[in-house]
Design an enzyme around this catalytic site. Sequence first.
Site, mmCIF file in Angstrom:
data_model
loop_
_atom_site.group_PDB
_atom_site.id
_atom_site.type_symbol
_atom_site.label_atom_id
_atom_site.label_comp_id
_atom_site.label_asym_id
_atom_site.label_seq_id
_atom_site.Cartn_x
_atom_site.Cartn_y
_atom_site.Cartn_z
ATOM 1 N N LYS A 1 0.753 -1.235 -0.045
ATOM 2 C CA LYS A 1 -0.035 -0.056 -0.113
ATOM 3 C C LYS A 1 0.888 0.995 -0.069
ATOM 4 C CE LYS A 1 -4.084 -1.792 1.854
ATOM 5 N NZ LYS A 1 -5.284 -1.841 2.870
ATOM 6 N N ASP B 1 -10.302 2.490 1.588
ATOM 7 C CA ASP B 1 -10.292 1.741 2.795
ATOM 8 C C ASP B 1 -10.957 2.737 3.677
ATOM 9 O OD1 ASP B 1 -9.003 -0.567 2.163
ATOM 10 O OD2 ASP B 1 -6.926 0.276 2.513
#
Length: 480
Positions: free
Chosen positions: A69, A105
């Site tokens: 990420k 997210d």
Amino acid sequence: MSASDPRRFGLLGHPLGHSLSPEIHAFLLDQVGQEGSYALYDTPPDRLGETVGRLRGDLSGWNCTIPHKQAILPYLDAVEPAAARYGAVNTVRCRAGRLEGFNSDGPGFRAALAAAGMHLGPGRALVVGAGGVARMLAFEAAREGAETWVAARDPAKAEALCADTARALGGRTDAGAPVLLRAAALSDLPVAIASGVRFDLLLQATPVGMWPETSGLPVPLEVLGGVRAVYDTIYNPLATRLVLAARRLGIPAAGGLGMLVEQAAISFRLWNPDLPDPLPPGDPARHALYAELRRAILHRSPVNLVLAGFMGAGKTTVGLALARRLDVSFSDLDGLVEAAAGRTVPEIFRDSGEVEFRRLERAALVSLARPDRTRVVSAGGGALLSDEAAAIVHEGRGLSVLLDASIGAILERVAGDGSRPLLAGPDPESRVRALWAERRPRYLAAADASVPADGPVERVVDDILMALGLEEGPVGGGPR
Ligand code: NAP
């Protein structure tokens, strides 16, 4: 592009293991009538550059998960400001060879939290864990003005996360106030609670309690005494022991499936701005998707769903109906004991006594541990009353549900049943009443969930499904 022009997506991570994302995205594509695929790309860190080079021409977009990420950032041509603020990208969009980074997210978590009827805001939040998900949760809680505690087994990691989060937020909440972040050791929480600290929301971000080790509790139970709501990011099992324990105390609690689905839907919208929204608010498709995912989780990650309760509570009848509804098998603990001993339960009691029966019962429980397929187990009336038996259930990937029938219903159901050892002899009703009164609090203390069991069988089954997160319940989950 058109429906006949397939779009290709994927997930980059390492190790990937099993992921529900291909199923979610297949559903979303199908929902809007778009052909396409979503594949898993297990990508070790040293292969990230090479994989990105290969996929940038092949895919319309991809998700990134651990450990990419942050590592993906240098490969991107542009990063959306919100993702840059997080310092993490989980969604990459490929357009004409250009790679754009986003983060779904945080917004996915916020949407799921709201759907569970929970809110971030001024007040106190407790983030448990100090990894990638905890980082996102702390960021969201702190920016909304919550006094955010981050508790980890290694307090140095919690401190580092707090410092990073304060930096990422520029020291200010969205409303412009100073951010409040505080690091703690997990082991300090019980003392903090005992001294009167209260949390409006506990946000769980460790793997403790996740299948296959479903027995874990990430915080000691006494911590729940100081918590007003729980969001556990784990979605497998659908309701963890933490979620179930919170609900037992009347605390609203939800598992992490919503977060998984909402972040996927946001990624989908980012990749396909030309397509209709696959999950518009209020659309029954959302319900269908959740039902499909719940089924997939239950069948891929086997657990024992153990029904406990007093004689006559309906463990066998309800157990069979529950097994039918879930399309799983059913085991009767007394039946296993009888098969192993070659004698009936009354014969074992008569010839060898209760101590021997309990030993055989525990051995039968052990034989059911860590099942290959999810199954419903009907436990005998006294089977789960010892700490040892409860531990066997938990360590064996089991969750227990108490069928909490009233004494009136029990007496009606067992009247005249001479096959039960307890009912033989004079004045059985008084003995049943006394035993029920003695056992009920112990059942309630030992079970992971409890449902009222006086009503019709299918209603009890509905309540069990909701209690275990296997069907959608009211806001915050839990039985009706
Ligand atoms: P991560 O970066 O590996 O972080 C895990 C955190 O849990 C670390 O702080 C780790 O502490 C801590 N931890 C691990 N084992 C522990 C134990 N036995 N006792 C106490 N703390 C322990 O993982 P992540 O990406 O943040 O994911 C965390 C969890 O979030 C996952 O397990 C998953 O269930 C959930 N999740 C949910 C979704 C969703 O969409 N719902 C998506 C991703 C993840 P140390 O640093 O000391 O090891």
